[in-house]
Design a protein around this motif. Structure first.
Motif, PDB file in Angstrom:
ATOM      1  N   TRP A  31      11.694  35.774 -25.691  1.00  0.00           N
ATOM      2  CA  TRP A  31      10.487  36.081 -24.870  1.00  0.00           C
ATOM      3  C   TRP A  31      10.241  35.586 -23.175  1.00  0.00           C
ATOM      4  CZ3 TRP A  31      11.895  32.615 -28.542  1.00  0.00           C
ATOM      5  CH2 TRP A  31      11.988  32.323 -30.271  1.00  0.00           C
ATOM      6  N   ARG A  32       9.244  36.200 -22.475  1.00  0.00           N
ATOM      7  CA  ARG A  32       8.404  36.138 -21.173  1.00  0.00           C
ATOM      8  C   ARG A  32       7.080  35.214 -21.736  1.00  0.00           C
ATOM      9  NH1 ARG A  32       9.123  41.366 -19.450  1.00  0.00           N
ATOM     10  NH2 ARG A  32       7.926  42.310 -20.269  1.00  0.00           N
ATOM     11  N   GLY A  33       7.149  34.412 -20.755  1.00  0.00           N
ATOM     12  CA  GLY A  33       6.178  33.843 -21.521  1.00  0.00           C
ATOM     13  C   GLY A  33       5.989  33.544 -22.674  1.00  0.00           C
ATOM     14  N   ARG A  34       5.088  33.767 -22.945  1.00  0.00           N
ATOM     15  CA  ARG A  34       4.191  33.908 -24.616  1.00  0.00           C
ATOM     16  C   ARG A  34       4.620  34.854 -25.426  1.00  0.00           C
ATOM     17  NH1 ARG A  34       0.973  29.545 -26.458  1.00  0.00           N
ATOM     18  NH2 ARG A  34       0.160  28.129 -24.645  1.00  0.00           N
ATOM     19  N   GLU A  35       4.680  36.452 -25.081  1.00  0.00           N
ATOM     20  CA  GLU A  35       5.185  37.430 -25.616  1.00  0.00           C
ATOM     21  C   GLU A  35       6.718  37.834 -25.617  1.00  0.00           C
ATOM     22  OE1 GLU A  35       4.876  42.429 -23.656  1.00  0.00           O
ATOM     23  OE2 GLU A  35       5.491  40.350 -22.176  1.00  0.00           O
ATOM     24  N   GLN A  36       6.599  37.914 -27.225  1.00  0.00           N
ATOM     25  CA  GLN A  36       8.031  38.313 -27.740  1.00  0.00           C
ATOM     26  C   GLN A  36       8.023  39.349 -27.306  1.00  0.00           C
ATOM     27  OE1 GLN A  36       9.073  36.596 -31.582  1.00  0.00           O
ATOM     28  NE2 GLN A  36       9.455  39.120 -31.738  1.00  0.00           N
ATOM     29  N   ILE A  37      10.062  39.463 -26.333  1.00  0.00           N
ATOM     30  CA  ILE A  37       9.861  41.168 -26.422  1.00  0.00           C
ATOM     31  C   ILE A  37      10.450  41.448 -26.940  1.00  0.00           C
ATOM     32  CG2 ILE A  37       9.350  40.855 -23.498  1.00  0.00           C
ATOM     33  CD1 ILE A  37      12.421  40.454 -23.562  1.00  0.00           C
ATOM     34  N   LEU A  38      11.875  40.653 -28.269  1.00  0.00           N
ATOM     35  CA  LEU A  38      13.036  41.138 -28.255  1.00  0.00           C
ATOM     36  C   LEU A  38      12.367  39.977 -29.857  1.00  0.00           C
ATOM     37  CD1 LEU A  38      16.293  42.405 -28.714  1.00  0.00           C
ATOM     38  CD2 LEU A  38      16.450  39.897 -27.568  1.00  0.00           C
ATOM     39  N   ALA A  39      13.130  40.792 -30.819  1.00  0.00           N
ATOM     40  CA  ALA A  39      14.045  40.925 -32.084  1.00  0.00           C
ATOM     41  C   ALA A  39      14.150  41.599 -32.976  1.00  0.00           C
ATOM     42  CB  ALA A  39      12.304  39.980 -32.982  1.00  0.00           C
ATOM     43  N   GLU A  40      16.045  41.031 -32.806  1.00  0.00           N
ATOM     44  CA  GLU A  40      16.520  42.024 -33.611  1.00  0.00           C
ATOM     45  C   GLU A  40      17.855  41.369 -34.518  1.00  0.00           C
ATOM     46  OE1 GLU A  40      19.801  45.431 -31.362  1.00  0.00           O
ATOM     47  OE2 GLU A  40      18.436  44.223 -30.160  1.00  0.00           O
ATOM     48  N   ARG A  41      18.358  41.355 -35.747  1.00  0.00           N
ATOM     49  CA  ARG A  41      19.188  41.158 -36.670  1.00  0.00           C
ATOM     50  C   ARG A  41      20.276  41.596 -35.940  1.00  0.00           C
ATOM     51  NH1 ARG A  41      18.864  42.312 -42.734  1.00  0.00           N
ATOM     52  NH2 ARG A  41      20.631  43.641 -42.613  1.00  0.00           N
ATOM     53  N   LEU A  42      21.086  41.032 -35.939  1.00  0.00           N
ATOM     54  CA  LEU A  42      22.795  41.023 -35.580  1.00  0.00           C
ATOM     55  C   LEU A  42      23.835  40.658 -37.065  1.00  0.00           C
ATOM     56  CD1 LEU A  42      22.787  40.302 -31.322  1.00  0.00           C
ATOM     57  CD2 LEU A  42      22.260  42.427 -32.691  1.00  0.00           C
ATOM     58  N   ARG A  43      24.777  41.253 -36.760  1.00  0.00           N
ATOM     59  CA  ARG A  43      25.510  41.109 -38.100  1.00  0.00           C
ATOM     60  C   ARG A  43      26.448  39.780 -37.334  1.00  0.00           C
ATOM     61  NH1 ARG A  43      28.950  43.366 -41.618  1.00  0.00           N
ATOM     62  NH2 ARG A  43      30.070  41.390 -43.051  1.00  0.00           N
ATOM     63  N   PHE A  44      27.054  38.563 -38.284  1.00  0.00           N
ATOM     64  CA  PHE A  44      27.516  36.978 -37.957  1.00  0.00           C
ATOM     65  C   PHE A  44      27.931  36.272 -38.610  1.00  0.00           C
ATOM     66  CE2 PHE A  44      27.969  32.294 -37.274  1.00  0.00           C
ATOM     67  CZ  PHE A  44      29.443  32.492 -36.402  1.00  0.00           C
ATOM     68  N   ASP A  45      29.211  36.260 -39.327  1.00  0.00           N
ATOM     69  CA  ASP A  45      29.317  35.713 -40.350  1.00  0.00           C
ATOM     70  C   ASP A  45      30.093  34.600 -40.771  1.00  0.00           C
ATOM     71  OD1 ASP A  45      29.394  38.428 -42.911  1.00  0.00           O
ATOM     72  OD2 ASP A  45      30.633  39.431 -41.518  1.00  0.00           O
ATOM     73  N   ASP A  46      29.520  33.727 -40.887  1.00  0.00           N
ATOM     74  CA  ASP A  46      29.284  32.402 -40.360  1.00  0.00           C
ATOM     75  C   ASP A  46      30.603  31.541 -40.498  1.00  0.00           C
ATOM     76  OD1 ASP A  46      29.737  29.447 -40.279  1.00  0.00           O
ATOM     77  OD2 ASP A  46      27.427  29.578 -40.231  1.00  0.00           O
ATOM     78  N   PRO A  47      31.486  31.708 -39.899  1.00  0.00           N
ATOM     79  CA  PRO A  47      33.318  31.337 -40.430  1.00  0.00           C
ATOM     80  C   PRO A  47      32.966  29.871 -42.190  1.00  0.00           C
ATOM     81  CG  PRO A  47      33.766  31.575 -38.489  1.00  0.00           C
ATOM     82  CD  PRO A  47      31.799  31.688 -38.346  1.00  0.00           C
TER      83      PRO A  47
END
Length: 87
Positions: A31-47
């Motif tokens: 977020w920049r201030g109250r504006e969400q500028i990014l919402a991205e799904r990323l791969r991460f396999d929790d060890p």
């Protein structure tokens, strides 16, 4: 509970978080201030959730099939730059 962090990218302050979606994916938001500028799904396999297969599996197959590197601030900065550039 999701932890909100601050990051400065190109002299602008943003807030960001990483939230687990399931055992193999996380969502990165910024977020920049109250504006969400990014919402991205990323791969991460929790060890911790994949402990058995990681402990007993073939190292070559593990490297090919698991994404074990956690999301780091440098990666978040790159994602923010891309989001700002594409907005």
């Amino acid at each position: 509970m999701t932890r909100i962090r601050e990051i400065v990218v190109d002299d602008v302050t943003y807030r960001w978080s990483v939230t687990p979606i399931d055992p193999s994916w996380v969502r990165v938001r910024a977020w920049r201030g109250r504006e969400q500028i990014l919402a991205e799904r990323l791969r991460f396999d929790d060890p911790w959730l994949n402990y058995g297969p990681l402990l007993t599996g073939d190292p070559e197959l593990i490297e090919q099939n698991f994404r074990l590197e956690p999301v780091r601030p440098r990666q978040v900065a790159d994602l923010i730059r891309r989001a700002v550039r594409n907005s």
